[in-house]
Scaffold this motif. Structure first.
Motif, short mmCIF file in Angstrom:
data_model
loop_
_atom_site.label_atom_id
_atom_site.label_comp_id
_atom_site.label_asym_id
_atom_site.label_seq_id
_atom_site.Cartn_x
_atom_site.Cartn_y
_atom_site.Cartn_z
N GLU A 149 0.86 -1.19 0.00
CA GLU A 149 0.00 0.00 0.00
C GLU A 149 0.89 1.24 0.00
O GLU A 149 1.39 1.68 1.03
CB GLU A 149 -0.93 0.01 1.22
N PHE B 40 2.12 5.10 -0.25
CA PHE B 40 1.61 6.39 0.22
C PHE B 40 1.48 7.40 -0.91
O PHE B 40 0.90 8.47 -0.72
CB PHE B 40 2.54 6.98 1.29
N SER C 183 -1.66 9.70 -1.66
CA SER C 183 -2.59 9.66 -0.52
C SER C 183 -2.22 10.73 0.50
O SER C 183 -1.16 11.36 0.42
CB SER C 183 -2.58 8.28 0.14
N SER C 184 -3.09 10.92 1.48
CA SER C 184 -2.85 11.92 2.52
C SER C 184 -1.66 11.56 3.40
O SER C 184 -1.02 12.42 4.00
CB SER C 184 -4.10 12.10 3.39
N ARG C 185 -1.34 10.25 3.47
CA ARG C 185 -0.22 9.82 4.29
C ARG C 185 1.12 10.26 3.72
O ARG C 185 2.12 10.29 4.42
CB ARG C 185 -0.23 8.31 4.42
N GLU C 186 1.14 10.60 2.43
CA GLU C 186 2.39 10.99 1.79
C GLU C 186 2.96 12.26 2.42
O GLU C 186 4.18 12.43 2.51
CB GLU C 186 2.18 11.18 0.29
#
Length: 356
Positions: free
Chosen positions: A268, A270, A273-276
């Protein structure tokens, strides 16, 4: 994606293998990792894992069957990472951890240390340097067979999608060689089968009915995985397959595939995505999910020390670690508010006045 392990009489040892519960195991090229992969959305990191798997095979002088319908399979073996001793980055990482320890708040100091990287000290398999590549002459002299199911056409029934039938025939022909049979007494060797992006849009395009809807797509894909497992059952061969599972609309497809394979993991990323941009995940490039683990010939299943895993791609190597979110080391408004909160005591001291 998937890694199929088989066992029988293994009295003749094979280079680059080890026995566990009377089963021959091969290394994926990443210490302690031998799985089938659900690709990340962009497919970048799954390609890195494929290169590790193939580089380990070249280093151990195993036979290789490289398969891809999306690109020329000969291009996949370009720039395979070069084997090396344990990277000096490990020493730098260990030293930096010692420096970081001085910054940890006193309330964390008493906690026991946890080893982050899996297999960093293992003597099974090799370490590879992604910044250096195996030379072209070594690749040329290695036992590598390439397969593009769009080109390698054969007349085999059983699949409505010709790509699957073509590939099954190539695999069947390759593993029929004496060196990959468990009954072989001399020159026994392992065969590593790498199938990249099985079930990608290229495979979907060949799997439509008369209305243009891919109704048979899942049926042929699941049937292929099952046939692959049956073909490899009594041979010295292991399959490493990557699947773009994010393209599958029907969740039942992956459920049935997971039921068939031995081991499966999911990447998965990053990216996008917002986690990046989340500072909590700044040290990682994505999460690494263990979806299925099998333990043939064992009464006790293998339980990993942690299922909260993350990965990061450095200049020289790909690392899978236990996910550790950093403690709150900087002053925040919440902590400042907590510091000025009065504590009702007989002496009238406040929390900020107490010096430990």
């Amino acid at each position: 994606m998937n890694s199929f392990h088989k066992a029988n009489d293994f009295r003749v040892s094979i280079n680059g293998t080890k026995l566990k519960n009377n089963l021959p195991f091969v290394s994926s090229g990443i210490p302690s990792l031998d799985y089938v992969i659900e690709e990340d959305i962009l497919g970048n990191y799954s390609r890195v894992l494929t290169k590790y798997f193939l580089a380990e095979g070249v280093t151990c002088k195993h036979g290789l069957l490289v398969v891809s319908a999306d690109e020329n399979p000969t291009e996949i073996v370009h720039e395979l990472p070069q084997p090396c001793t344990a990277s000096s980055d490990d020493e730098i990482h260990t030293a930096s951890r010692g420096v970081d320890k001085m910054k940890i708040a006193w309330r964390y100091e008493g906690l026991s240390q946890v080893e982050s990287s899996f297999g960093s000290n293992t003597n099974f398999g090799h370490h590879f340097d992604l910044s250096k590549h195996i030379d072209a002459d070594t690749i040329k002299n290695s036992n590598i067979r390439y397969c593009d199911p769009n080109i390698d056409k054969h007349d085999i029934t059983g699949f409505q999608n010709n790509l699957y039938s073509n590939l099954i025939n190539v695999i069947k022909d390759t593993i029929s060689q004496e060196e990959y049979q468990q009954r072989a007494k001399q020159n026994k060797n392992m065969l590593r089968i790498s199938i990249q992006s099985l079930g990608s849009p290229i495979w979907m395009a060949m799997d439509c009915d008369e209305t243009g809807v891919g109704m048979r797509y899942g049926h042929d894909l699941i049937k292929f995985i099952y046939c692959l497992r049956v073909l490899l059952r009594d041979t010295n061969a292991v399959a490493f397959v990557t699947l773009p599972s994010h393209l599958f609309d029907d969740d039942n497809i992956m459920k049935r595939i997971l039921y068939t394979v031995h081991n499966a993991v999911k990447i998965e990323s990053f990216a996008g995505s917002s986690r990046e941009t989340n500072p909590l995940y700044k040290d990682y490039h994505g999460l690494f999910h263990i979806t299925k683990l099998s333990t043939p010939f064992s009464l006790v299943p293998f339980i990993p020390p942690s299922l909260d895993l993350a990965f990061k791609l450095k200049r020289k190597k790909f690392l899978i670690e236990k996910l550790h979110l950093p403690p709150e080391l900087q002053e925040s408004s919440e902590r400042e508010q907590d510091d000025i909160t009065a504590i009702p005591t007989c002496g009238g001291f406040k929390k900020k006045d107490i010096d430990f």
